[in-house]
Design a protein around this motif. Structure first.
Motif, PDB file in Angstrom:
ATOM      1  N   ILE A  51      20.650  69.144   4.518  1.00 49.87           N
ATOM      2  CA  ILE A  51      20.334  67.783   4.079  1.00 49.87           C
ATOM      3  C   ILE A  51      19.087  67.265   4.797  1.00 49.87           C
ATOM      4  N   LEU A  52      19.032  67.452   6.115  1.00 51.80           N
ATOM      5  CA  LEU A  52      17.874  66.983   6.876  1.00 51.80           C
ATOM      6  C   LEU A  52      16.595  67.696   6.456  1.00 51.80           C
ATOM      7  N   GLU A  53      16.686  68.995   6.207  1.00 50.14           N
ATOM      8  CA  GLU A  53      15.487  69.739   5.810  1.00 50.14           C
ATOM      9  C   GLU A  53      15.017  69.379   4.410  1.00 50.14           C
ATOM     10  N   SER A  54      15.925  68.940   3.552  1.00 55.45           N
ATOM     11  CA  SER A  54      15.505  68.586   2.199  1.00 55.45           C
ATOM     12  C   SER A  54      15.020  67.145   2.089  1.00 55.45           C
ATOM     13  N   SER A  60       5.442  67.782   3.892  1.00 55.32           N
ATOM     14  CA  SER A  60       4.523  66.637   3.870  1.00 55.32           C
ATOM     15  C   SER A  60       4.926  65.581   4.902  1.00 55.32           C
ATOM     16  N   LEU A  61       6.234  65.350   5.061  1.00 54.94           N
ATOM     17  CA  LEU A  61       6.676  64.389   6.066  1.00 54.94           C
ATOM     18  C   LEU A  61       6.447  64.905   7.481  1.00 54.94           C
ATOM     19  N   LEU A  62       6.603  66.210   7.685  1.00 53.44           N
ATOM     20  CA  LEU A  62       6.317  66.778   8.999  1.00 53.44           C
ATOM     21  C   LEU A  62       4.858  66.564   9.379  1.00 53.44           C
ATOM     22  N   MET A 108       7.725  70.487  19.177  1.00 56.74           N
ATOM     23  CA  MET A 108       8.944  70.823  18.436  1.00 56.74           C
ATOM     24  C   MET A 108       8.722  70.731  16.931  1.00 56.74           C
ATOM     25  N   ILE A 109       7.936  69.759  16.495  1.00 55.64           N
ATOM     26  CA  ILE A 109       7.661  69.622  15.063  1.00 55.64           C
ATOM     27  C   ILE A 109       6.720  70.717  14.589  1.00 55.64           C
ATOM     28  N   VAL A 110       5.741  71.075  15.410  1.00 50.49           N
ATOM     29  CA  VAL A 110       4.804  72.135  15.021  1.00 50.49           C
ATOM     30  C   VAL A 110       5.538  73.464  14.839  1.00 50.49           C
ATOM     31  N   PHE A 111       6.458  73.769  15.744  1.00 46.52           N
ATOM     32  CA  PHE A 111       7.204  75.025  15.666  1.00 46.52           C
ATOM     33  C   PHE A 111       8.570  74.849  15.012  1.00 46.52           C
ATOM     34  N   TYR A 112       8.691  73.911  14.097  1.00 46.28           N
ATOM     35  CA  TYR A 112       9.980  73.599  13.486  1.00 46.28           C
ATOM     36  C   TYR A 112      10.557  74.781  12.706  1.00 46.28           C
ATOM     37  N   ASP A 113       9.724  75.478  11.958  1.00 50.32           N
ATOM     38  CA  ASP A 113      10.205  76.586  11.117  1.00 50.32           C
ATOM     39  C   ASP A 113      10.543  77.837  11.917  1.00 50.32           C
ATOM     40  N   LYS A 114      10.063  77.944  13.130  1.00 52.45           N
ATOM     41  CA  LYS A 114      10.214  79.188  13.889  1.00 52.45           C
ATOM     42  C   LYS A 114      11.448  79.225  14.791  1.00 52.45           C
ATOM     43  N   VAL A 115      12.132  78.094  14.966  1.00 52.66           N
ATOM     44  CA  VAL A 115      13.301  78.032  15.843  1.00 52.66           C
ATOM     45  C   VAL A 115      14.554  78.161  14.992  1.00 52.66           C
ATOM     46  N   ASP A 116      15.477  79.014  15.444  1.00 49.14           N
ATOM     47  CA  ASP A 116      16.687  79.276  14.667  1.00 49.14           C
ATOM     48  C   ASP A 116      17.931  78.768  15.398  1.00 49.14           C
ATOM     49  N   LEU A 117      17.895  77.522  15.786  1.00 47.91           N
ATOM     50  CA  LEU A 117      19.050  76.869  16.397  1.00 47.91           C
ATOM     51  C   LEU A 117      19.717  76.012  15.339  1.00 47.91           C
ATOM     52  N   ILE A 118      21.028  75.988  15.307  1.00 46.96           N
ATOM     53  CA  ILE A 118      21.733  75.235  14.269  1.00 46.96           C
ATOM     54  C   ILE A 118      21.580  73.727  14.474  1.00 46.96           C
ATOM     55  N   TYR A 120      18.907  72.295  15.893  1.00 47.94           N
ATOM     56  CA  TYR A 120      17.502  71.965  16.125  1.00 47.94           C
ATOM     57  C   TYR A 120      17.048  70.736  15.336  1.00 47.94           C
ATOM     58  N   PRO A 121      17.416  70.592  14.045  1.00 46.07           N
ATOM     59  CA  PRO A 121      17.020  69.354  13.358  1.00 46.07           C
ATOM     60  C   PRO A 121      17.617  68.108  14.002  1.00 46.07           C
ATOM     61  N   LEU A 122      18.859  68.221  14.460  1.00 44.04           N
ATOM     62  CA  LEU A 122      19.499  67.099  15.143  1.00 44.04           C
ATOM     63  C   LEU A 122      18.784  66.775  16.452  1.00 44.04           C
ATOM     64  N   LEU A 123      18.377  67.797  17.168  1.00 37.99           N
ATOM     65  CA  LEU A 123      17.656  67.605  18.420  1.00 37.99           C
ATOM     66  C   LEU A 123      16.302  66.939  18.173  1.00 37.99           C
ATOM     67  N   VAL A 124      15.613  67.358  17.120  1.00 42.32           N
ATOM     68  CA  VAL A 124      14.317  66.751  16.787  1.00 42.32           C
ATOM     69  C   VAL A 124      14.504  65.285  16.407  1.00 42.32           C
ATOM     70  N   VAL A 125      15.553  64.989  15.633  1.00 44.20           N
ATOM     71  CA  VAL A 125      15.820  63.597  15.252  1.00 44.20           C
ATOM     72  C   VAL A 125      16.158  62.766  16.489  1.00 44.20           C
ATOM     73  N   ASN A 126      16.994  63.319  17.376  1.00 46.30           N
ATOM     74  CA  ASN A 126      17.374  62.580  18.586  1.00 46.30           C
ATOM     75  C   ASN A 126      16.174  62.303  19.482  1.00 46.30           C
ATOM     76  N   ILE A 127      15.347  63.294  19.696  1.00 48.31           N
ATOM     77  CA  ILE A 127      14.164  63.073  20.535  1.00 48.31           C
ATOM     78  C   ILE A 127      13.190  62.123  19.834  1.00 48.31           C
ATOM     79  N   GLY A 128      13.121  62.191  18.508  1.00 50.31           N
ATOM     80  CA  GLY A 128      12.306  61.236  17.765  1.00 50.31           C
ATOM     81  C   GLY A 128      12.784  59.806  17.963  1.00 50.31           C
ATOM     82  N   ILE A 129      14.102  59.607  17.943  1.00 52.14           N
ATOM     83  CA  ILE A 129      14.668  58.276  18.189  1.00 52.14           C
ATOM     84  C   ILE A 129      14.343  57.821  19.608  1.00 52.14           C
ATOM     85  N   ILE A 130      14.452  58.724  20.558  1.00 56.19           N
ATOM     86  CA  ILE A 130      14.150  58.382  21.953  1.00 56.19           C
ATOM     87  C   ILE A 130      12.686  57.982  22.100  1.00 56.19           C
ATOM     88  N   VAL A 131      11.792  58.730  21.459  1.00 57.10           N
ATOM     89  CA  VAL A 131      10.364  58.411  21.548  1.00 57.10           C
ATOM     90  C   VAL A 131      10.084  57.056  20.899  1.00 57.10           C
TER      91      VAL A 131
END
Length: 150
Positions: A51-54, A60-62, A108-118, A120-131
Motif C-alpha cells: 500500500i505504501l509503495e503504491s 515521482s513522489l520520491l 534512505m530515500i535515494v536507496f529505497y529500492d535497494k533495501v530489502d527490509l519488511i 523499511y517503508p515504515l521506518l522511512v515514514v517514521n523518520i520523515g515524521i520525525i524530520v
C-alpha cells in the motif's frame, strides 16, 4: 494587547517531540522483531508495504521528497551559518541534529529500492515524521526567540 511567550513552552515542546521520535523508532524496531516471530505480523507488514509503495512511495513522489529534503538541508545550513557557532547552544545543536536526520532520510530515500527490509517503508515514514516535527520545532524556536528578545 501584547502576547507574552513563555520560554519553558519551547523546552516542553522539544521534550515532547523527542519522546515522540523515540517512540516512533522503538515501535518500528519492535514491529521488525515481531515480524520475524509471527507470520501474521509479517503478512500485515507485507500488505502495508504494498500500500505504501503504491500510494506514498511512487517514483515521482520520491523525487519530490528528495527535493524537499534538499531544500530543508540548505535551510538548516543557512540557519547554522547565520547563527554562528556559539559553543554549546542547544538550539544550534538541535538544528545540526535535524540536518543530520534530514541527510539520513535523504540517503534512505535515494536507496529505497535497494533495501530489502519488511519494515523499511515504515521506518522511512517514521523518520520523515520525525524530520517534519523537528523542522516545525526549528520554525517555532526562531519565532519565539524573536518574540522573546523584542
Amino acid at each position: 494587547m501584547e502576547k507574552k511567550y513563555n520560554k519553558y513552552y519551547l523546552l516542553m515542546l522539544r521534550k515532547v517531540f523527542t519522546v515522540v521520535s523515540y517512540i516512533l523508532i522503538s515501535l518500528c524496531i519492535g514491529v521488525e522483531i515481531l515480524s520475524k516471530k509471527s507470520m501474521g505480523v509479517y503478512r500485515d507488514l507485507l500488505f502495508r508495504k504494498e500500500i505504501l509503495e503504491s500510494r506514498i512511495f511512487t517514483p515521482s513522489l520520491l523525487n519530490i521528497y528528495k527535493w524537499i529534503l534538499i531544500v530543508g538541508i540548505v535551510y538548516t545550513i543557512i540557519i547554522t551559518i547565520l547563527r554562528g557557532n556559539y559553543g554549546i547552544d542547544k538550539a544550534n545543536r538541535y538544528i545540526k541534529l535535524t540536518m543530520a536526520l534530514s541527510i539520513m532520510l535523504l540517503i534512505m530515500i535515494v536507496f529505497y529500492d535497494k533495501v530489502d527490509l519488511i519494515t523499511y517503508p515504515l521506518l522511512v515514514v517514521n523518520i520523515g515524521i520525525i524530520v517534519i516535527l523537528r523542522y516545525i520545532m526549528i520554525i517555532l524556536i526562531r519565532i519565539y526567540s524573536k518574540a522573546l528578545y523584542q
